[in-house]
Design a protein around this motif. Structure first.
Motif, short mmCIF file in Angstrom:
data_model
loop_
_atom_site.label_atom_id
_atom_site.label_comp_id
_atom_site.label_asym_id
_atom_site.label_seq_id
_atom_site.Cartn_x
_atom_site.Cartn_y
_atom_site.Cartn_z
N GLY A 61 3.68 3.50 1.67
CA GLY A 61 2.25 3.63 1.43
C GLY A 61 1.46 2.60 2.21
N ASN A 62 0.43 2.03 1.55
CA ASN A 62 -0.42 1.07 2.27
C ASN A 62 0.03 -0.38 2.08
OD1 ASN A 62 -1.18 0.84 -0.37
ND2 ASN A 62 -3.38 0.95 -0.02
N PHE A 116 -5.58 7.03 1.17
CA PHE A 116 -5.37 5.92 2.10
C PHE A 116 -6.48 5.83 3.15
CE2 PHE A 116 -0.56 6.42 1.24
CZ PHE A 116 -0.60 5.48 0.24
N TYR A 163 -7.00 3.08 -3.14
CA TYR A 163 -5.69 3.06 -3.81
C TYR A 163 -5.60 1.88 -4.78
CZ TYR A 163 -0.58 3.45 -4.24
OH TYR A 163 0.69 3.60 -4.72
N ARG A 194 -1.06 8.37 8.05
CA ARG A 194 -2.20 7.66 7.42
C ARG A 194 -1.74 6.47 6.59
NH1 ARG A 194 -7.58 9.23 8.38
NH2 ARG A 194 -7.31 11.30 7.50
N ALA A 195 -0.53 6.57 6.01
CA ALA A 195 -0.02 5.43 5.22
C ALA A 195 0.21 4.24 6.14
CB ALA A 195 1.28 5.83 4.52
N ALA A 222 -3.06 2.75 7.17
CA ALA A 222 -3.66 1.97 6.07
C ALA A 222 -2.95 0.63 5.89
CB ALA A 222 -3.62 2.78 4.78
N TYR A 258 -2.40 11.56 -0.94
CA TYR A 258 -2.38 10.19 -0.42
C TYR A 258 -3.11 10.08 0.91
CZ TYR A 258 1.30 9.83 -3.90
OH TYR A 258 2.01 9.87 -5.07
#
Ligand SMILES: C[S@@+](CC[C@H](N)C(=O)[O-])C[C@H]1O[C@@H](n2cnc3c(N)ncnc32)[C@H](O)[C@@H]1O
Length: 253
Positions: A92-93, A44, A50, A116-117, A120, A40
């Protein structure tokens, strides 16, 4: 969110893949790069990858399914979605967050283990979350615990993030336990992880939560989460229920 169309190729020899080893190739700066679906961090990092990969090409339905099921069940119970204060675990994003906003949830906080999630989500959907924390729920610092408690959550959402080396039962338990008794629990999980063949620990945990009355299941639905690279359907279960009590430590498998 608008981003350029990426060139994405799925592997040609498809027979040998299971969900854990899936990958694709993406043309980035003139070079084809191989990216595992579970990487991921790299996914991302590329705006739109994604969404194009999982939603446009592989037709992922999970955010829609959980949003719809949560809305139906809250309506049935006479609860306004605007009254929900949701922790979106493994956010997540932000695609699930976007869907939760679309069904009207009032307060929404994202949490993910990957910095990073968060980057993003803030890059692609800056308007979706009231706050977004990077944290490991199996080892919260006292300050992180205070921050989560201060949000007074009455709902937990967790979509396509349980098992597979992602969120373990102990982290799910910690998130479940920051939700108030009487609150809403909405998650999706691969059907196998709730079956007798499960090795993730979730089948046993969910069974014990139901049997001890910690979780009252209101609705559960098996559905097609997305297509695999082979073109075969991957089935998940979406479950919406009411939390009746904290998960005690001895309920963990
Ligand atoms: C398949 S993505 C799902 C993202 C989002 N829920 C969705 O449906 O679009 C799984 C997410 O779980 C996160 N994750 C994995 N292990 C985690 C953990 N232990 N704690 C929190 N998040 C985790 C990953 O970083 C990733 O963002």
């Amino acid at each position: 969110m608008a981003s350029r169309k990426l060139e994405i190729a799925l592997p040609r020899h498809k027979a040998e893949f299971d969900q854990d080893s899936e990958y694709c190739s993406v043309l980035l700066d003139g070079t084809w790069q191989t990216i595992r679906f579970h990487d991921y961090d790299r996914i991302f990092a590329v705006p739109g990858l994604y969404e194009q990969l999982f939603h446009d090409i592989l037709d992922c339905r999970s955010p829609d399914v959980i949003g719809k099921l949560l809305k139906e069940e809250t309506q049935r119970a006479g609860v306004a979605t605007s009254a929900l204060r949701v922790l979106d675990l493994g956010a997540g994003n932000g695609l699930v967050g976007e869907q939760l906003r679309a069904v009207g949830v009032g307060h929404l906080v994202g949490a993910d283990i990957l910095p990073r999630a968060r980057e993003a989500a803030l890059r692609d959907r800056p308007e979706v979350y009231d706050a977004y924390h990077v944290l490991d729920l199996t080892g919260l610092t006292p300050e992180q615990e205070r921050t989560l408690t201060a949000s007074s959550f009455n709902a937990l959402a967790c979509v396509a993030a349980l098992g597979y080396g992602d969120i373990p039962p102990a982290a799910f338990r910690a998130a479940f336990n920051v939700v108030a008794d009487g609150g809403w629990i909405a998650f999706t999980i691969k059907d196998r992880f709730l079956s007798a063949e499960d090795t993730s620990g979730f089948a046993e945990l969910v069974r014990r939560c139901r049997e001890t009355g910690v979780l009252e299941v209101r609705a559960s639905e098996r559905y097609r989460h997305r297509l695999a690279v082979t073109g075969d359907p991957l089935h998940y279960v979406a479950l919406v229920g009411t939390k009746r009590a904290d998960i005690p430590p001895d309920l963990l498998p």
